[in-house]
Write a protein that holds these residues in place. Sequence first.
Motif, PDB file in Angstrom:
ATOM      1  N   PHE A   1     -58.086  12.202  28.288  1.00 58.99           N
ATOM      2  CA  PHE A   1     -57.571  11.112  29.111  1.00 58.99           C
ATOM      3  C   PHE A   1     -56.058  11.242  29.185  1.00 58.99           C
ATOM      4  CE2 PHE A   1     -61.645   9.893  27.503  1.00 58.99           C
ATOM      5  CZ  PHE A   1     -62.245   9.222  28.549  1.00 58.99           C
ATOM      6  N   PRO A   2     -55.439  10.638  30.217  1.00 61.81           N
ATOM      7  CA  PRO A   2     -54.005  10.875  30.435  1.00 61.81           C
ATOM      8  C   PRO A   2     -53.097  10.388  29.308  1.00 61.81           C
ATOM      9  CG  PRO A   2     -55.015   9.958  32.383  1.00 61.81           C
ATOM     10  CD  PRO A   2     -56.032   9.855  31.287  1.00 61.81           C
ATOM     11  N   LEU A   3     -51.984  11.098  29.217  1.00 58.37           N
ATOM     12  CA  LEU A   3     -50.900  10.770  28.293  1.00 58.37           C
ATOM     13  C   LEU A   3     -50.200   9.476  28.685  1.00 58.37           C
ATOM     14  CD1 LEU A   3     -48.965  12.002  26.077  1.00 58.37           C
ATOM     15  CD2 LEU A   3     -47.698  13.015  27.961  1.00 58.37           C
ATOM     16  N   PHE A   4     -50.122   9.237  29.997  1.00 52.63           N
ATOM     17  CA  PHE A   4     -49.368   8.077  30.493  1.00 52.63           C
ATOM     18  C   PHE A   4     -50.297   6.909  30.809  1.00 52.63           C
ATOM     19  CE2 PHE A   4     -46.313  11.394  32.412  1.00 52.63           C
ATOM     20  CZ  PHE A   4     -45.556  11.428  31.254  1.00 52.63           C
ATOM     21  N   ILE A   5     -49.838   5.726  30.398  1.00 54.02           N
ATOM     22  CA  ILE A   5     -50.615   4.511  30.643  1.00 54.02           C
ATOM     23  C   ILE A   5     -49.710   3.502  31.346  1.00 54.02           C
ATOM     24  CG2 ILE A   5     -51.909   2.642  29.535  1.00 54.02           C
ATOM     25  CD1 ILE A   5     -52.464   4.461  27.193  1.00 54.02           C
TER      26      ILE A   5
ATOM     27  N   VAL B   1     -45.991   6.117  27.122  1.00 53.92           N
ATOM     28  CA  VAL B   1     -46.614   7.293  26.520  1.00 53.92           C
ATOM     29  C   VAL B   1     -47.635   6.762  25.512  1.00 53.92           C
ATOM     30  CG1 VAL B   1     -46.250   9.441  25.266  1.00 53.92           C
ATOM     31  CG2 VAL B   1     -44.482   8.589  26.815  1.00 53.92           C
ATOM     32  N   ARG B   2     -48.897   7.142  25.669  1.00 53.53           N
ATOM     33  CA  ARG B   2     -49.972   6.485  24.903  1.00 53.53           C
ATOM     34  C   ARG B   2     -49.664   6.408  23.404  1.00 53.53           C
ATOM     35  NH1 ARG B   2     -53.819  11.586  26.101  1.00 53.53           N
ATOM     36  NH2 ARG B   2     -52.684  13.044  24.796  1.00 53.53           N
TER      37      ARG B   2
ATOM     38  N   ALA C   1     -57.309   9.586  37.490  1.00 51.13           N
ATOM     39  CA  ALA C   1     -56.821   8.599  36.536  1.00 51.13           C
ATOM     40  C   ALA C   1     -56.103   7.491  37.300  1.00 51.13           C
ATOM     41  CB  ALA C   1     -55.861   9.265  35.560  1.00 51.13           C
TER      42      ALA C   1
ATOM     43  N   VAL D   1     -53.214   6.624  36.963  1.00 48.21           N
ATOM     44  CA  VAL D   1     -51.801   6.963  37.151  1.00 48.21           C
ATOM     45  C   VAL D   1     -51.738   8.053  38.213  1.00 48.21           C
ATOM     46  CG1 VAL D   1     -49.744   7.932  36.049  1.00 48.21           C
ATOM     47  CG2 VAL D   1     -51.259   6.408  34.763  1.00 48.21           C
TER      48      VAL D   1
ATOM     49  N   CYS E   1     -52.536  12.043  37.983  1.00 49.37           N
ATOM     50  CA  CYS E   1     -53.098  12.445  36.691  1.00 49.37           C
ATOM     51  C   CYS E   1     -54.611  12.513  36.775  1.00 49.37           C
ATOM     52  CB  CYS E   1     -52.683  11.466  35.591  1.00 49.37           C
ATOM     53  SG  CYS E   1     -50.928  11.560  35.207  1.00 49.37           S
ATOM     54  N   MET E   2     -55.194  13.261  35.865  1.00 46.18           N
ATOM     55  CA  MET E   2     -56.648  13.390  35.872  1.00 46.18           C
ATOM     56  C   MET E   2     -57.230  13.025  34.518  1.00 46.18           C
ATOM     57  SD  MET E   2     -57.459  17.514  35.703  1.00 46.18           S
ATOM     58  CE  MET E   2     -56.459  18.596  34.636  1.00 46.18           C
ATOM     59  N   VAL E   3     -58.503  12.641  34.564  1.00 44.98           N
ATOM     60  CA  VAL E   3     -59.303  12.533  33.354  1.00 44.98           C
ATOM     61  C   VAL E   3     -60.238  13.724  33.361  1.00 44.98           C
ATOM     62  CG1 VAL E   3     -61.074  11.195  32.162  1.00 44.98           C
ATOM     63  CG2 VAL E   3     -59.210  10.023  33.367  1.00 44.98           C
ATOM     64  N   VAL E   4     -60.205  14.526  32.320  1.00 45.85           N
ATOM     65  CA  VAL E   4     -61.163  15.623  32.223  1.00 45.85           C
ATOM     66  C   VAL E   4     -62.384  15.065  31.500  1.00 45.85           C
ATOM     67  CG1 VAL E   4     -61.578  18.000  31.516  1.00 45.85           C
ATOM     68  CG2 VAL E   4     -59.265  17.275  32.121  1.00 45.85           C
TER      69      VAL E   4
ATOM     70  N   ASN F   1     -50.519  19.748  26.150  1.00 44.30           N
ATOM     71  CA  ASN F   1     -50.377  19.147  27.474  1.00 44.30           C
ATOM     72  C   ASN F   1     -48.914  19.221  27.908  1.00 44.30           C
ATOM     73  OD1 ASN F   1     -49.608  17.432  25.410  1.00 44.30           O
ATOM     74  ND2 ASN F   1     -50.392  15.576  26.374  1.00 44.30           N
TER      75      ASN F   1
ATOM     76  N   GLU G   1     -49.976  15.781  34.772  1.00 41.86           N
ATOM     77  CA  GLU G   1     -50.193  16.281  33.413  1.00 41.86           C
ATOM     78  C   GLU G   1     -51.288  17.329  33.490  1.00 41.86           C
ATOM     79  OE1 GLU G   1     -52.074  13.535  30.723  1.00 41.86           O
ATOM     80  OE2 GLU G   1     -51.607  14.703  28.952  1.00 41.86           O
TER      81      GLU G   1
ATOM     82  N   TYR H   1     -53.330  20.656  31.019  1.00 38.14           N
ATOM     83  CA  TYR H   1     -53.570  21.229  29.694  1.00 38.14           C
ATOM     84  C   TYR H   1     -53.449  22.730  29.825  1.00 38.14           C
ATOM     85  CZ  TYR H   1     -55.213  16.550  29.346  1.00 38.14           C
ATOM     86  OH  TYR H   1     -55.257  15.184  29.413  1.00 38.14           O
TER      87      TYR H   1
END
Lengths: 478, 478
Positions: free
Chosen positions: A66-70, A106-107, B29, B31, B34-37, B137, B153, B155
């Motif tokens: 899941f993304p680093l940014f929230i 940043v999470r 995602a 944001v 951004c993506m959710v894998v 990441n 973001e 990986y």
Amino acid sequence: MPEKLPSRSEDFSEWYNQLVLRAELADYAPVRGCMVVRPYGWALWENIQQALDRRFKETGHVNAAFPLFIPMSFLEKEKEHVEGFSPELAVVTHGGGEPLSEPLVVRPTSETIIGYMYAKWIQSYRDLPVLINQWGNVVRWELRTRLFLRTLEFYWQEGHTAHATEQEAIEETLRMLDVYADFAINDAAVPVIKGKKTESEKFAGAVMSTTIEAMMQDTRALQSGTSHFLGQNFARAFEIRFLDQNNQLQYVWTTSWGLSTRFIGAIIMTHGDDQGLVLPPKLAPIQVVIVPIYKNDAERSAVLETAQRLFHELQAAGLRVKLDGREEMTPGNKFYEWELRGVPVRLEIGPKDVQSGSVTLARRDRPGREGKSTVSQQGLPETIRALMNDIHRSLLERATAFREAHIFDPKDYAEFQEVVQRGWAFSWWCGRKECEAKIKEDTKATSRCIPFEQPGGSGRCIVCGEKADQKVYFARAY
Amino acid sequence: MPEKLPSRSEDFSEWYNQLVLRAELADYAPVRGCMVVRPYGWALWENIQQALDRRFKETGHVNAAFPLFIPMSFLEKEKEHVEGFSPELAVVTHGGGEPLSEPLVVRPTSETIIGYMYAKWIQSYRDLPVLINQWGNVVRWELRTRLFLRTLEFYWQEGHTAHATEQEAIEETLRMLDVYADFAINDAAVPVIKGKKTESEKFAGAVMSTTIEAMMQDTRALQSGTSHFLGQNFARAFEIRFLDQNNQLQYVWTTSWGLSTRFIGAIIMTHGDDQGLVLPPKLAPIQVVIVPIYKNDAERSAVLETAQRLFHELQAAGLRVKLDGREEMTPGNKFYEWELRGVPVRLEIGPKDVQSGSVTLARRDRPGREGKSTVSQQGLPETIRALMNDIHRSLLERATAFREAHIFDPKDYAEFQEVVQRGWAFSWWCGRKECEAKIKEDTKATSRCIPFEQPGGSGRCIVCGEKADQKVYFARAY
């Protein structure tokens, strides 16, 4: 030979700091409070990851990212969660040269953004349970930092699950705590106590937090892994709902659980000695180091030949083995270095061993003569496996005995205040926040957990003397 | 049955987008960019990681972890590097509720912070080479994003090495490009062309960038992995020096190389068909799916018993196998779903198979009757392994044939402009930036690489007609 480490009794804290650097586990980064995990430390973490990941998959979990940014607004949806985490946030305000319309956090942990995605993915009871884990990095803006124990950025896994019923979610919470305890005890030889956190110590947003607590050699406690039952708090905040078998729309029940690079600190401070690291055999990046010993070229070629043969034999048997063939270094200096780095078994081989078909094994957990034995080259992988099992058992026994010797049952609050300076107190507590707060103020000790294993019956609160029906561990903690 | 995917010929781009979502590889995602894998996509990435990590370790590399945050001033130390990356940076300006005295960049790549640490760690020629890789990441503030292909973001792994000599660093650069090509061809069945980037396409801060380039089914090129020789640029910027064997202080020579989740896009667009994903057997999260077929309870118990026995047999043989025992779903719908998700081999088992000791295997790369065969249950793991090898070979052959059929050698610039709309041009180029820029402006095609494999001799630049001594691939690219 390099300067000696400070001894643990002299300055435990400085012993730890220097050991982490000198064993090349980690280094300070040029950003305040951040660390670089060096190859030796990262190899240890990779072994921890594998040991846990295997257990997660055996219990039906899958990994995702899941993304680093929230978005900042996400954190604000769960009131206790944002209160708990907002002092610790790193905030991205600019991207691609432009100010952002909404700042991104940043999470510090991912309940919120994962909750948002679960609301998209979960529609029906058929979609449940969702059992996802993530390996990654998180950031918490800590003021006082120490390598592994408390760093701005750290590495961890965070499991996030969603269930149709409360009972199932509670079972999951406890199952994952058991997984952590099983890993700690059986892979890291770190004895832990399982229990519940008190209200004031629980995770921001949880209904119930459970923990495994370990005692370090300075008797301070280290919270080594936590598993939280989140009730429907995040389900309500993010509208995670499903149609049940009666076609009724219900909120899911969620859990989260995490174990981090902090655990490396637990390993160091549970097992290390004045010579350096003592790594548990199942997790050690190098399990066996072979040191060839010779005085001249003739001896050298015979010794190296045997050393190489044994190296390949041990490697083929699945052991993590290193042959230290450095020419410019004396065997003594090699011994010193691999002791510092905590390799569980050292294999010494000299010209006499070549002739007699033997080798000398030195176990790291018992320095000096006492830990040495001469064994046959025949069946060496099995001999070493048996030795590693014995080392694991010894480490666990020693740490358990140390812990038991430093847990006290003080008869009154005066004694309580004294014992928590040199161990843990296991005392009756009435359950009131005031008593817990008084302990913290008077002694700096905090409640570590309400262990699941209780003596039964009831007693008197160690602080106020009121009736109490549970005993709690109190300790100064990392 | 759910709605069909758009076909590739109809709308390749939409086919890709919908396939990524519907095969549950990834999701958008909340944001931007951004993506959710998702678990299925992440399992594919984990297999890619293992395949690469094994090769990195075989070539002497170790893993470590460097911080996510980089002081802005670090990037500014290497002029080309900061020019290349500054438009793409995410910037942390606040931490723990306070504005930071120096803004922190979320790493877009780690040459600078790793360079800083190498300067601390490297003193002598004995410390070289340093061969470190990092899995992690990174963030680049892209404006136009697509799942896997270009996300804010993503990986990846980034290898960073330091060497005593220029030659050794160049050898390392090429060695790692070979590792990438070997992985692409032999694990992902993605044929790639190895070559050098032109000056205008090279990595910001590199002396030489090398690349593996793959052709997607819409004939666009995808840069699938890059390996850079950085000369002494970062060594000078960060003062990474060592005492050589003559006791002279020298700058080290460095390299960096990376392969990212973008490669998942290469797999999808190289092998996928109108039914969905076609995953290469060595990387597929599920290699074999067992679908039991029955009409009534008596058939059901016999079929499931055999299905379970075969499941355990295949699993014990080390295959990644899934038994799809869902009761509420027809076999036809299961076929549809596992075809969409690209499982290489489907094993169908019905009551007749139970009696005759056979099963039906359906290979994903050849849909319909043509790809089905009935085989004995005896020796099934070996039969399936052989089939998977054949699938791998077929995928690679098909993709290679497709690529060869879409590489053109246009006779003049008019033809060049036409062919790069439906394939790649392999043309002589004089080496001048002006000609390269004109191609980009006229056709949107860019130089993909100057392949190491050259026809020899010389020719005339496809743009200006001047003498040229190298042929270059030009293509529209992802």
